[in-house]
Design a protein around this motif. Structure first.
Motif, PDB file in Angstrom:
ATOM      1  N   PRO A   1       1.062  -1.179  -0.079  1.00  0.00           N
ATOM      2  CA  PRO A   1      -0.072  -0.091   0.214  1.00  0.00           C
ATOM      3  C   PRO A   1       0.848   1.303  -0.294  1.00  0.00           C
ATOM      4  CG  PRO A   1      -0.123  -1.202   2.029  1.00  0.00           C
ATOM      5  CD  PRO A   1       0.825  -2.156   0.821  1.00  0.00           C
TER       6      PRO A   1
ATOM      7  N   GLU B   1       5.021   7.745  -1.125  1.00  0.00           N
ATOM      8  CA  GLU B   1       5.909   7.101  -0.856  1.00  0.00           C
ATOM      9  C   GLU B   1       6.766   7.372  -2.360  1.00  0.00           C
ATOM     10  OE1 GLU B   1       6.573   6.194   1.477  1.00  0.00           O
ATOM     11  OE2 GLU B   1       5.015   5.149   2.746  1.00  0.00           O
TER      12      GLU B   1
ATOM     13  N   ASP C   1      -3.012   5.669  -2.839  1.00  0.00           N
ATOM     14  CA  ASP C   1      -4.439   6.147  -2.917  1.00  0.00           C
ATOM     15  C   ASP C   1      -4.650   7.282  -3.724  1.00  0.00           C
ATOM     16  OD1 ASP C   1      -6.129   3.578  -1.483  1.00  0.00           O
ATOM     17  OD2 ASP C   1      -6.264   4.763   0.570  1.00  0.00           O
TER      18      ASP C   1
ATOM     19  N   LYS D   1      -7.148   9.146   0.102  1.00  0.00           N
ATOM     20  CA  LYS D   1      -6.534   7.995   0.925  1.00  0.00           C
ATOM     21  C   LYS D   1      -7.415   8.199   1.623  1.00  0.00           C
ATOM     22  CE  LYS D   1      -3.114   8.722   4.489  1.00  0.00           C
ATOM     23  NZ  LYS D   1      -3.882   7.557   5.084  1.00  0.00           N
TER      24      LYS D   1
ATOM     25  N   ASP E   1       7.972   1.725   2.315  1.00  0.00           N
ATOM     26  CA  ASP E   1       9.008   2.771   3.320  1.00  0.00           C
ATOM     27  C   ASP E   1      10.151   2.000   3.733  1.00  0.00           C
ATOM     28  OD1 ASP E   1       8.362   1.480   5.534  1.00  0.00           O
ATOM     29  OD2 ASP E   1       7.929   2.817   7.427  1.00  0.00           O
TER      30      ASP E   1
ATOM     31  N   ARG F   1      11.552   3.732   8.823  1.00  0.00           N
ATOM     32  CA  ARG F   1      12.086   4.860   7.586  1.00  0.00           C
ATOM     33  C   ARG F   1      12.760   5.551   7.205  1.00  0.00           C
ATOM     34  NH1 ARG F   1       7.746   7.148   3.990  1.00  0.00           N
ATOM     35  NH2 ARG F   1       6.072   5.925   5.641  1.00  0.00           N
TER      36      ARG F   1
ATOM     37  N   SER G   1       5.744   9.323   7.683  1.00  0.00           N
ATOM     38  CA  SER G   1       4.386   8.368   8.899  1.00  0.00           C
ATOM     39  C   SER G   1       3.244   8.549   8.418  1.00  0.00           C
ATOM     40  CB  SER G   1       5.473   8.360   9.747  1.00  0.00           C
ATOM     41  OG  SER G   1       4.270   7.267  10.746  1.00  0.00           O
ATOM     42  N   LYS G   2       2.578   8.343   8.221  1.00  0.00           N
ATOM     43  CA  LYS G   2       1.131   8.269   8.468  1.00  0.00           C
ATOM     44  C   LYS G   2       0.780   7.844   9.482  1.00  0.00           C
ATOM     45  CE  LYS G   2       2.513   8.334   4.364  1.00  0.00           C
ATOM     46  NZ  LYS G   2       3.602   8.296   3.388  1.00  0.00           N
TER      47      LYS G   2
END
Ligand SMILES: Nc1nc2c(ncn2[C@@H]2O[C@H](COP(=O)(O)OP(=O)(O)O)[C@@H](O)[C@H]2O)c(=O)[nH]1
Ligand SMILES: [Mg+2]
Length: 268
Positions: A21, A25, A50, A78, A106, A219, A224-225
């Motif tokens: 996913p 990125e 997304d 997203k 990542d 990463r 980061s999400k």
């Protein structure tokens, strides 16, 4: 499709789809795909993007145009990691893959450790890449993230009564039979909670779950999400399932009947 004899397009566990996913990125996607194809040349890849504003989807399309093993699923906006995996599982099952792998884009999950996950799948139905079993490691992770992950796993073990070291991680390999059984489309949660939900469903449906140690690296590129709302969701849901599970156990004891093999249906 069954796991027939290995040829150049299959592994001993059959045809493998690695689902990656992505949301923003751009700087990671090419590297992770190349590393994956080098580590498991027979695997196919599905990137689920997304609508990343940074153009990750376009880079993925360009890679897919060059190599038949690479596929891209574009989603409009997203909608979270869980929803991306559900779409990826749907795609992979419809395309007949025997094994479906979850892996981040990542670089936190090393594609070089995929052979170890796939090899363990010969003795299991679901293999979890685990940071928190002997031999597992994390590199360069902020102390706060490590404490959160260890705490979340301890809490999950206590609340649900499961023995897994790392049920929140997202580097795993599923045999298709697991996904066909567990009604993953009904899982509405994201992040940690999504991962816990899937493994719990697999356990309660009687599948063999194995953990193999992985080295998880922080990463290096991109953001980061992970968010506070993902943590709060996990805490809330695991608490709710745990309470329901214990209540079910208590009811069973009071009625003097053997514990039911099924998961408490109400939590779905
Ligand atoms: N398609 C899609 N991918 C996502 C979404 N949120 C996170 N990801 C991807 O999921 C993986 C893990 O996310 P990451 O931000 O690294 O979370 P962290 O490792 O917990 O900090 C990465 O490959 C992300 O690009 C989302 O909403 N949609
Ligand atoms: Mg990450």
């Amino acid at each position: 499709m069954s796991a027939g004899p290995a040829d150049e397009t299959s592994t001993p566990v059959g045809r493998v789809l690695v689902i990656i996913p992505t949301y923003n990125e751009r700087d990671n996607i090419e590297i992770i795909v190349e590393r994956t194809m080098t580590a498991v040349p027979s695997a196919n890849i599905l990137i689920v993007d997304d609508g990343s504003p940074d153009g990750t989807g376009k880079i993925a399309d360009a890679m897919a145009a060059e190599d038949d093993r690479i596929n891209v699923l574009h989603r409009k906006a997203k909608a979270g990691l869980g929803a991306a995996y559900i779409a990826g599982f749907d795609w992979g099952l419809a395309a007949g893959y025997d094994v479906l792998v979850e892996m981040d884009a990542d670089g936190s999950h090393a594609p070089e450790q995929l052979p170890s996950l796939l090899s363990a799948l010969q003795r299991a139905d679901l293999v979890l890449g685990s940071r928190w079993v002997p031999g597992g490691r994390v590199l360069d992770w902020p102390r706060s993230r490590e404490i959160l992950s260890r705490g979340a796993n301890l809490y999950t073990r206590l609340a649900l009564g499961i023995k897994l070291g790392d049920s929140t991680g997202g580097f795993r390999a599923y045999r298709r039979a697991v996904l066909e059984s567990i009604d993953y489309q009904a899982v509405a949660s994201e992040g940690y909670c999504f991962q816990v939900d899937l493994v719990w469903r697999a356990l309660e449906d009687g599948f063999r779950v194995l953990e193999v140690p992985i080295t998880f690296a922080n990463r290096e590129r991109g953001d980061s999400k992970m968010s506070g709302s993902i943590v709060r969701e996990a805490l809330l849901m695991v608490t709710k399932w745990g309470a329901q599970h214990r209540l079910d156990q208590a009811r069973t004891v009071l009625r003097g009947r053997p514990a039911s093999a099924g998961r408490p249906r109400g939590r779905r």
